[in-house]
Design a protein around this motif. Structure first.
Motif, PDB file in Angstrom:
ATOM      1  N   VAL A 213       2.307   4.014   6.566  1.00 38.82           N
ATOM      2  CA  VAL A 213       1.792   4.747   5.402  1.00 38.82           C
ATOM      3  C   VAL A 213       1.552   6.316   5.346  1.00 38.82           C
ATOM      4  CG1 VAL A 213       0.099   4.361   3.582  1.00 38.82           C
ATOM      5  CG2 VAL A 213       0.870   2.073   5.047  1.00 38.82           C
TER       6      VAL A 213
ATOM      7  N   MET B  48       0.828  -1.412  -0.137  1.00 40.75           N
ATOM      8  CA  MET B  48       0.460  -0.301  -0.119  1.00 40.75           C
ATOM      9  C   MET B  48       0.937   1.331  -0.418  1.00 40.75           C
ATOM     10  SD  MET B  48      -2.812   0.958   2.642  1.00 40.75           S
ATOM     11  CE  MET B  48      -4.066  -0.654   2.165  1.00 40.75           C
ATOM     12  N   GLU B  49       0.378   2.322  -0.865  1.00 38.90           N
ATOM     13  CA  GLU B  49       1.280   3.431  -0.790  1.00 38.90           C
ATOM     14  C   GLU B  49       0.626   5.140  -0.855  1.00 38.90           C
ATOM     15  OE1 GLU B  49       4.012   5.790  -4.549  1.00 38.90           O
ATOM     16  OE2 GLU B  49       4.115   3.436  -4.246  1.00 38.90           O
TER      17      GLU B  49
ATOM     18  N   ASP C 265      -6.948   2.861  -6.662  1.00 40.33           N
ATOM     19  CA  ASP C 265      -6.653   3.253  -5.241  1.00 40.33           C
ATOM     20  C   ASP C 265      -7.625   3.592  -4.149  1.00 40.33           C
ATOM     21  OD1 ASP C 265      -4.506   4.231  -6.417  1.00 40.33           O
ATOM     22  OD2 ASP C 265      -5.013   6.389  -7.502  1.00 40.33           O
TER      23      ASP C 265
ATOM     24  N   VAL D  89      -4.973   6.032  -1.128  1.00 35.34           N
ATOM     25  CA  VAL D  89      -4.009   4.918  -1.026  1.00 35.34           C
ATOM     26  C   VAL D  89      -4.056   4.146  -2.057  1.00 35.34           C
ATOM     27  CG1 VAL D  89      -3.569   5.139   1.455  1.00 35.34           C
ATOM     28  CG2 VAL D  89      -4.294   3.626   0.528  1.00 35.34           C
ATOM     29  N   SER D  90      -3.195   3.595  -2.611  1.00 36.12           N
ATOM     30  CA  SER D  90      -2.822   2.747  -3.944  1.00 36.12           C
ATOM     31  C   SER D  90      -2.938   1.366  -3.556  1.00 36.12           C
ATOM     32  CB  SER D  90      -1.672   3.217  -5.212  1.00 36.12           C
ATOM     33  OG  SER D  90      -0.459   3.578  -5.162  1.00 36.12           O
ATOM     34  N   SER D  91      -3.474   0.459  -4.001  1.00 37.08           N
ATOM     35  CA  SER D  91      -2.999  -1.016  -3.823  1.00 37.08           C
ATOM     36  C   SER D  91      -3.014  -1.795  -5.060  1.00 37.08           C
ATOM     37  CB  SER D  91      -3.468  -1.260  -2.469  1.00 37.08           C
ATOM     38  OG  SER D  91      -5.106  -1.826  -3.032  1.00 37.08           O
TER      39      SER D  91
END
Length: 69
Positions: free
Chosen positions: A62, A1-2, A47, A41-43
């Motif tokens: 995160v 996760m970003e 998003d 967040v992106s995964s």
């Protein structure tokens, strides 16, 4: 996760009728603290927007990448 985006909580960032849109912290649910941040967040599946209270945002590596520095 970003982490993609972190801004002051705003209902418009979240799906209508969701806990996030009601201002509830969904980052580490269940949580009784109000959301103060809207975070995108992106995964692997894309998003998504979450709501985070101050405590969870600070504790999350995160949402606050430098929390462990």
């Amino acid at each position: 996760m970003e982490l993609r985006e972190k801004c002051e909580w705003a209902a418009d960032n979240h799906g209508a009728g969701t806990a996030s849109a009601r201002g509830e912290c969904t980052w580490a649910a269940p949580c009784s603290h109000p959301a103060v941040w809207s975070v995108r967040v992106s995964s692997a599946v894309g998003d998504s927007w979450w709501a985070a209270c101050a405590d969870h945002a600070t504790a999350s590596t995160v949402l606050s990448p430098h929390a462990t520095d």
